[in-house]
Motif scaffolding. Structure first.
Motif, short mmCIF file in Angstrom:
data_model
loop_
_atom_site.label_atom_id
_atom_site.label_comp_id
_atom_site.label_asym_id
_atom_site.label_seq_id
_atom_site.Cartn_x
_atom_site.Cartn_y
_atom_site.Cartn_z
N GLY A 1 7.03 -23.61 7.16
CA GLY A 1 7.94 -22.92 6.26
C GLY A 1 7.36 -22.83 4.87
N PRO A 2 7.77 -21.80 4.12
CA PRO A 2 7.19 -21.58 2.80
C PRO A 2 7.70 -22.54 1.72
CG PRO A 2 8.83 -19.89 3.27
CD PRO A 2 8.68 -20.72 4.52
N THR A 3 8.83 -23.19 1.95
CA THR A 3 9.33 -24.11 0.93
C THR A 3 9.42 -25.52 1.49
OG1 THR A 3 11.68 -23.88 1.49
CG2 THR A 3 10.76 -22.26 -0.05
N ARG A 4 9.38 -26.50 0.57
CA ARG A 4 9.49 -27.90 0.98
C ARG A 4 10.82 -28.15 1.67
NH1 ARG A 4 11.26 -32.41 0.81
NH2 ARG A 4 12.90 -31.87 -0.61
N GLU A 5 11.89 -27.53 1.21
CA GLU A 5 13.20 -27.71 1.81
C GLU A 5 13.22 -27.23 3.26
OE1 GLU A 5 12.70 -26.27 -1.22
OE2 GLU A 5 13.37 -27.97 -2.42
N GLN A 6 12.63 -26.08 3.53
CA GLN A 6 12.56 -25.57 4.90
C GLN A 6 11.73 -26.50 5.78
OE1 GLN A 6 11.12 -21.67 3.83
NE2 GLN A 6 13.02 -20.72 4.57
N ARG A 7 10.61 -26.97 5.24
CA ARG A 7 9.76 -27.86 6.03
C ARG A 7 10.49 -29.16 6.32
NH1 ARG A 7 5.99 -25.75 2.21
NH2 ARG A 7 5.91 -27.73 1.06
N GLU A 8 11.23 -29.68 5.35
CA GLU A 8 11.99 -30.92 5.56
C GLU A 8 13.06 -30.72 6.62
OE1 GLU A 8 15.09 -33.73 3.17
OE2 GLU A 8 13.30 -33.11 2.08
N ASP B 1 12.45 -50.93 6.97
CA ASP B 1 12.79 -50.77 8.38
C ASP B 1 12.17 -49.47 8.88
OD1 ASP B 1 14.39 -48.73 7.37
OD2 ASP B 1 16.29 -49.67 7.91
N ILE B 2 12.22 -49.25 10.17
CA ILE B 2 11.53 -48.10 10.76
C ILE B 2 12.08 -46.79 10.23
CG2 ILE B 2 12.94 -48.04 12.86
CD1 ILE B 2 9.16 -47.20 12.59
N ALA B 3 13.39 -46.68 10.04
CA ALA B 3 13.98 -45.43 9.54
C ALA B 3 13.47 -45.12 8.13
CB ALA B 3 15.51 -45.52 9.56
N GLY B 4 13.41 -46.14 7.27
CA GLY B 4 12.93 -45.93 5.91
C GLY B 4 11.46 -45.53 5.86
N VAL B 5 10.65 -46.19 6.67
CA VAL B 5 9.21 -45.87 6.68
C VAL B 5 9.01 -44.47 7.25
CG1 VAL B 5 6.92 -46.57 7.47
CG2 VAL B 5 8.60 -48.32 6.86
N LEU B 6 9.80 -44.10 8.26
CA LEU B 6 9.71 -42.73 8.79
C LEU B 6 10.15 -41.70 7.75
CD1 LEU B 6 10.96 -43.16 12.47
CD2 LEU B 6 8.63 -42.57 11.71
N GLY B 7 11.08 -42.07 6.87
CA GLY B 7 11.48 -41.18 5.79
C GLY B 7 10.32 -40.89 4.85
N VAL B 8 9.55 -41.94 4.51
CA VAL B 8 8.38 -41.76 3.65
C VAL B 8 7.31 -40.93 4.38
CG1 VAL B 8 6.49 -42.97 2.46
CG2 VAL B 8 8.83 -43.87 2.34
N LEU B 9 7.07 -41.26 5.64
CA LEU B 9 6.11 -40.49 6.44
C LEU B 9 6.51 -39.02 6.48
CD1 LEU B 9 3.81 -40.30 8.69
CD2 LEU B 9 5.68 -40.57 10.29
N THR B 10 7.80 -38.76 6.70
CA THR B 10 8.28 -37.38 6.80
C THR B 10 8.12 -36.65 5.47
OG1 THR B 10 9.80 -38.03 8.55
CG2 THR B 10 10.26 -35.95 7.45
N TRP B 11 8.34 -37.36 4.35
CA TRP B 11 8.12 -36.73 3.05
C TRP B 11 6.67 -36.27 2.94
CZ3 TRP B 11 5.06 -37.43 -1.27
CH2 TRP B 11 5.41 -36.68 -2.39
N HIS B 12 5.74 -37.14 3.35
CA HIS B 12 4.33 -36.76 3.27
C HIS B 12 4.01 -35.62 4.23
CE1 HIS B 12 2.86 -39.50 0.28
NE2 HIS B 12 3.57 -40.46 0.82
#
Length: 198
Positions: A167-174, A89-100
């Motif tokens: 942001g310097p860390t992946r957590e901050q960027r997320e 679904d769109i939310a799941g695909v956006l989750g993958v996009l956001t990870w990238h």
């Protein structure tokens, strides 16, 4: 005088399998190294992280832009796979996009570059990748979704979120990416890579 090794001591030549494995390791290493240190990180650091020699890196990628574009291509391929998965679904695909987006922040500049390195076709290639992402997302965009209101809105939103991912860390960027989607009024699923197979 050199003597050939007996067959049982001779290392196996894995040929294309080793080349494919090395290429995948280099792309994964490049994603990490560029996310940590930016696009100016030494290519030798990518080779070291991948566990191969620098010559192996140059056999696969003639320059820095080629490495960056290979990472972008892999990102897009995984987004397409997520969009094609059962139950997507769109939310799941956006989750993958956001990870990238959070893992490959250094590549935003490559996507929008007027002339990237020695690849005169890099901007056209980046546009083609962007169009592939748009097609993957549109497959799951319900009628009336706020990202479907006007032509172009979907990829403008993706670009806006990419711009917020700092942001310097992946957590901050997320956190920043999710805040940007929230401000746009868009629901995003779990931020994670697609793991549904190659």
């Amino acid at each position: 005088m050199l003597h050939p090794l007996p067959d049982e001591r001779r290392p196996a030549n894995e040929g294309p399998r080793a080349a494919a494995r090395n290429r995948a390791a280099l792309i994964a290493a490049a994603r990490e190294v560029f996310a940590e240190s930016g696009l100016k990180a030494p290519l030798s650091a990518i080779a070291r992280r991948a566990g191969v020699g620098q010559g192996v890196l140059y056999r696969h990628f003639p320059d820095r832009t080629a490495v960056a574009l290979a990472v972008l291509e892999e990102n897009v391929r995984q987004i397409e796979q997520a969009a094609g998965a059962d139950g997507a679904d769109i939310a799941g695909v956006l989750g993958v996009l956001t990870w990238h987006q959070t893992e490959s922040t250094a590549f935003v500049g490559v996507l929008h570059a007027d002339g990237a390195g020695s690849h005169s076709d890099a901007p056209a290639y980046a546009r083609a990748l962007s169009q592939r992402v748009e097609r993957a997302l549109r497959r799951h965009l319900p009628e009336g979704h706020r990202l479907a209101a006007r032509p172009g809105d979907l990829m403008i939103a993706v670009g806006m979120v990419s711009g917020a991912v700092t942001g310097p860390t992946r957590e901050q960027r997320e956190r920043r990416a999710l805040a940007a989607w929230r401000l746009l009024g868009v629901e995003v699923g779990p931020v994670r890579p697609f793991e549904g197979g190659a």
